[in-house]
Motif scaffolding. Sequence first.
Motif, mmCIF file in Angstrom:
data_model
loop_
_atom_site.group_PDB
_atom_site.id
_atom_site.type_symbol
_atom_site.label_atom_id
_atom_site.label_comp_id
_atom_site.label_asym_id
_atom_site.label_seq_id
_atom_site.Cartn_x
_atom_site.Cartn_y
_atom_site.Cartn_z
ATOM 1 N N ALA A 147 0.615 -1.150 0.051
ATOM 2 C CA ALA A 147 -0.090 -0.155 0.147
ATOM 3 C C ALA A 147 0.979 1.026 0.095
ATOM 4 O O ALA A 147 0.366 2.231 -0.259
ATOM 5 C CB ALA A 147 -0.722 -0.052 1.233
ATOM 6 N N CYS A 148 1.962 1.209 0.782
ATOM 7 C CA CYS A 148 2.789 2.360 0.445
ATOM 8 C C CYS A 148 4.194 2.116 -0.561
ATOM 9 O O CYS A 148 4.859 2.942 -0.356
ATOM 10 C CB CYS A 148 3.446 2.672 2.152
ATOM 11 S SG CYS A 148 4.519 1.381 2.647
ATOM 12 N N GLY A 149 3.892 1.399 -1.410
ATOM 13 C CA GLY A 149 4.643 1.438 -2.610
ATOM 14 C C GLY A 149 5.981 0.483 -2.385
ATOM 15 O O GLY A 149 6.765 0.456 -3.244
ATOM 16 N N PRO A 188 -4.051 0.957 -2.831
ATOM 17 C CA PRO A 188 -3.694 1.015 -1.389
ATOM 18 C C PRO A 188 -4.673 0.959 -0.553
ATOM 19 O O PRO A 188 -4.408 0.459 0.516
ATOM 20 C CB PRO A 188 -3.047 2.529 -1.384
ATOM 21 C CG PRO A 188 -2.581 2.796 -2.911
ATOM 22 C CD PRO A 188 -3.519 2.044 -3.884
ATOM 23 N N ARG A 189 -5.966 1.937 -0.667
ATOM 24 C CA ARG A 189 -6.796 1.478 0.252
ATOM 25 C C ARG A 189 -7.510 -0.200 0.560
ATOM 26 O O ARG A 189 -7.445 -0.688 1.630
ATOM 27 C CB ARG A 189 -7.960 2.373 0.164
ATOM 28 C CG ARG A 189 -8.955 2.364 1.274
ATOM 29 C CD ARG A 189 -10.271 3.454 1.002
ATOM 30 N NE ARG A 189 -10.942 3.694 2.252
ATOM 31 C CZ ARG A 189 -11.918 2.923 2.581
ATOM 32 N NH1 ARG A 189 -12.174 1.497 2.012
ATOM 33 N NH2 ARG A 189 -12.440 3.078 3.573
ATOM 34 N N LEU A 224 -4.743 -1.985 2.214
ATOM 35 C CA LEU A 224 -4.561 -1.566 3.914
ATOM 36 C C LEU A 224 -5.991 -2.424 4.369
ATOM 37 O O LEU A 224 -5.808 -2.975 5.662
ATOM 38 C CB LEU A 224 -4.980 -0.271 3.874
ATOM 39 C CG LEU A 224 -3.469 0.287 3.893
ATOM 40 C CD1 LEU A 224 -3.674 1.851 3.863
ATOM 41 C CD2 LEU A 224 -2.306 -0.066 4.627
#
Length: 153
Positions: free
Chosen positions: A97-99, A121-122, A125
């Motif tokens: 999600a944060c790359g 990303p959402r 998560l």
Amino acid sequence: MTTMNTGAASLSDETILAIEKKVAYRAKSRDDLTIKTVRACIDAAIAAGGAQETAAARDVLAERQRQVTAERWTPAHDDKHSGGDLAQAAGCYAFHACGVYAGMYPVLWPWQQSWWKPTTPRRDLLKAGALILAEIERIDRGSATSAANGEAT
């Protein structure tokens, strides 16, 4: 009268008793007990003015429910995953999600590559949150079983 501090508000003995009764009433099987317990606690905290339910919290619970009902990842199935597999998978989705794993298969993924299904990303998560919830529930069930058997936890 005693109270339990929840950070945002304090719950009285009466409120805690009402939560316990609601949880016992709603749980129709062991598989849905924890999800319904969390749902009842959120409802009770909101009713007591101690918390605001967010769309994100609802969505994590909905994803966990989907995992149980649609994927059949029941508590009995989760109990077979020891060694932190569920938490490890959650971490992979959170990193994605944060790359961190953008466009890559994570080397720490605990299962077959075909089960790695990152999206947005959402959404990643939400999957991570639901997997963390599943791991906490698995640990809690193990602790409860150990305590019932007179073992130290």
